[in-house]
Motif scaffolding. Structure first.
Motif, PDB file in Angstrom:
ATOM      1  N   PHE A  40      32.891 -45.966 -33.936  1.00  0.00           N
ATOM      2  CA  PHE A  40      32.273 -44.774 -33.353  1.00  0.00           C
ATOM      3  C   PHE A  40      33.011 -43.554 -33.863  1.00  0.00           C
ATOM      4  CE2 PHE A  40      31.590 -48.218 -30.371  1.00  0.00           C
ATOM      5  CZ  PHE A  40      30.261 -48.072 -30.029  1.00  0.00           C
ATOM      6  N   GLU A  41      32.268 -42.570 -34.359  1.00  0.00           N
ATOM      7  CA  GLU A  41      32.844 -41.313 -34.823  1.00  0.00           C
ATOM      8  C   GLU A  41      32.418 -40.222 -33.850  1.00  0.00           C
ATOM      9  OE1 GLU A  41      31.547 -40.631 -38.810  1.00  0.00           O
ATOM     10  OE2 GLU A  41      32.655 -42.345 -39.606  1.00  0.00           O
ATOM     11  N   LEU A  42      33.394 -39.604 -33.220  1.00  0.00           N
ATOM     12  CA  LEU A  42      33.129 -38.559 -32.235  1.00  0.00           C
ATOM     13  C   LEU A  42      33.635 -37.231 -32.774  1.00  0.00           C
ATOM     14  CD1 LEU A  42      34.509 -40.546 -29.176  1.00  0.00           C
ATOM     15  CD2 LEU A  42      32.135 -40.374 -29.885  1.00  0.00           C
ATOM     16  N   GLU A  43      32.743 -36.280 -32.965  1.00  0.00           N
ATOM     17  CA  GLU A  43      33.163 -34.941 -33.358  1.00  0.00           C
ATOM     18  C   GLU A  43      33.414 -34.152 -32.088  1.00  0.00           C
ATOM     19  OE1 GLU A  43      30.716 -33.032 -36.245  1.00  0.00           O
ATOM     20  OE2 GLU A  43      30.897 -34.697 -37.657  1.00  0.00           O
ATOM     21  N   VAL A  44      34.594 -33.600 -31.980  1.00  0.00           N
ATOM     22  CA  VAL A  44      34.986 -32.910 -30.756  1.00  0.00           C
ATOM     23  C   VAL A  44      35.112 -31.416 -31.015  1.00  0.00           C
ATOM     24  CG1 VAL A  44      36.137 -34.928 -29.803  1.00  0.00           C
ATOM     25  CG2 VAL A  44      37.445 -33.325 -31.178  1.00  0.00           C
ATOM     26  N   VAL A  91      41.986 -45.963 -31.036  1.00  0.00           N
ATOM     27  CA  VAL A  91      41.550 -44.566 -31.141  1.00  0.00           C
ATOM     28  C   VAL A  91      42.444 -43.875 -32.154  1.00  0.00           C
ATOM     29  CG1 VAL A  91      41.288 -42.389 -29.895  1.00  0.00           C
ATOM     30  CG2 VAL A  91      40.735 -44.553 -28.745  1.00  0.00           C
ATOM     31  N   ARG A  92      41.820 -43.137 -33.073  1.00  0.00           N
ATOM     32  CA  ARG A  92      42.611 -42.401 -34.063  1.00  0.00           C
ATOM     33  C   ARG A  92      41.881 -41.135 -34.451  1.00  0.00           C
ATOM     34  NH1 ARG A  92      40.329 -43.751 -39.127  1.00  0.00           N
ATOM     35  NH2 ARG A  92      39.006 -45.597 -38.980  1.00  0.00           N
ATOM     36  N   VAL A  93      42.631 -40.168 -34.951  1.00  0.00           N
ATOM     37  CA  VAL A  93      42.059 -38.914 -35.440  1.00  0.00           C
ATOM     38  C   VAL A  93      41.887 -39.066 -36.940  1.00  0.00           C
ATOM     39  CG1 VAL A  93      42.381 -36.437 -35.689  1.00  0.00           C
ATOM     40  CG2 VAL A  93      43.172 -37.617 -33.613  1.00  0.00           C
ATOM     41  N   GLU A  94      40.686 -38.779 -37.414  1.00  0.00           N
ATOM     42  CA  GLU A  94      40.412 -38.856 -38.850  1.00  0.00           C
ATOM     43  C   GLU A  94      40.618 -37.481 -39.455  1.00  0.00           C
ATOM     44  OE1 GLU A  94      36.320 -39.620 -40.687  1.00  0.00           O
ATOM     45  OE2 GLU A  94      37.303 -41.573 -40.754  1.00  0.00           O
ATOM     46  N   GLN A  95      41.427 -37.428 -40.499  1.00  0.00           N
ATOM     47  CA  GLN A  95      41.707 -36.166 -41.162  1.00  0.00           C
ATOM     48  C   GLN A  95      40.506 -35.723 -41.992  1.00  0.00           C
ATOM     49  OE1 GLN A  95      44.489 -34.524 -40.446  1.00  0.00           O
ATOM     50  NE2 GLN A  95      45.072 -36.226 -39.136  1.00  0.00           N
ATOM     51  N   ASP A  96      40.370 -34.431 -42.168  1.00  0.00           N
ATOM     52  CA  ASP A  96      39.300 -33.893 -43.004  1.00  0.00           C
ATOM     53  C   ASP A  96      39.463 -34.390 -44.436  1.00  0.00           C
ATOM     54  OD1 ASP A  96      38.203 -32.496 -40.885  1.00  0.00           O
ATOM     55  OD2 ASP A  96      39.381 -30.696 -41.316  1.00  0.00           O
ATOM     56  N   ALA A  97      38.321 -34.636 -45.099  1.00  0.00           N
ATOM     57  CA  ALA A  97      38.362 -35.131 -46.476  1.00  0.00           C
ATOM     58  C   ALA A  97      38.753 -34.020 -47.425  1.00  0.00           C
ATOM     59  CB  ALA A  97      36.997 -35.678 -46.862  1.00  0.00           C
ATOM     60  N   PRO A 113      36.965 -31.396 -35.709  1.00  0.00           N
ATOM     61  CA  PRO A 113      37.794 -32.599 -35.746  1.00  0.00           C
ATOM     62  C   PRO A 113      36.983 -33.843 -35.384  1.00  0.00           C
ATOM     63  CG  PRO A 113      38.811 -30.876 -34.424  1.00  0.00           C
ATOM     64  CD  PRO A 113      37.433 -30.425 -34.743  1.00  0.00           C
ATOM     65  N   ARG A 114      37.378 -34.967 -35.958  1.00  0.00           N
ATOM     66  CA  ARG A 114      36.678 -36.225 -35.712  1.00  0.00           C
ATOM     67  C   ARG A 114      37.671 -37.242 -35.161  1.00  0.00           C
ATOM     68  NH1 ARG A 114      33.727 -38.088 -40.676  1.00  0.00           N
ATOM     69  NH2 ARG A 114      32.228 -36.591 -39.908  1.00  0.00           N
TER      70      ARG A 114
END
Length: 83
Positions: free
Chosen positions: A43-47, A77-83, A2-3
């Motif tokens: 900023f893109e944070l992979e968790v 802050v937001r969660v980016e969905q998988d492409a 997740p990003r």
């Protein structure tokens, strides 16, 4: 993985010299119709694992203490969905 994305922007009342420089350059490069530019940071944070409320709270604290200057910048802050 997740990003989680943190977008940081200067607060509206803060002068943005980089945005003004871009705004001035656009017409010289042949681009018209843009009335304002604000420049920020992303900023893109992979968790690891699932993005829970606790993870988002941690990212929010990261943004407040390291990723932004809360005196002159705001952030989202937001969660980016998988492409």
């Amino acid at each position: 993985m997740p990003r989680v994305v943190v977008d940081v922007m200067p607060k509206p009342e803060i002068l943005d010299p980089q945005g003004k420089a871009v705004l001035g350059a656009l017409p010289r490069l042949g681009f018209a119709g843009v009335s304002d530019v604000r420049q920020g940071k992303r900023f893109e944070l992979e968790v690891e694992g699932e993005v829970t409320e606790a993870v988002l709270a941690d990212v929010h604290r990261m943004a407040e203490t390291l990723l932004s200057n809360p005196v002159i910048e705001s952030f989202a802050v937001r969660v980016e969905q998988d492409a």
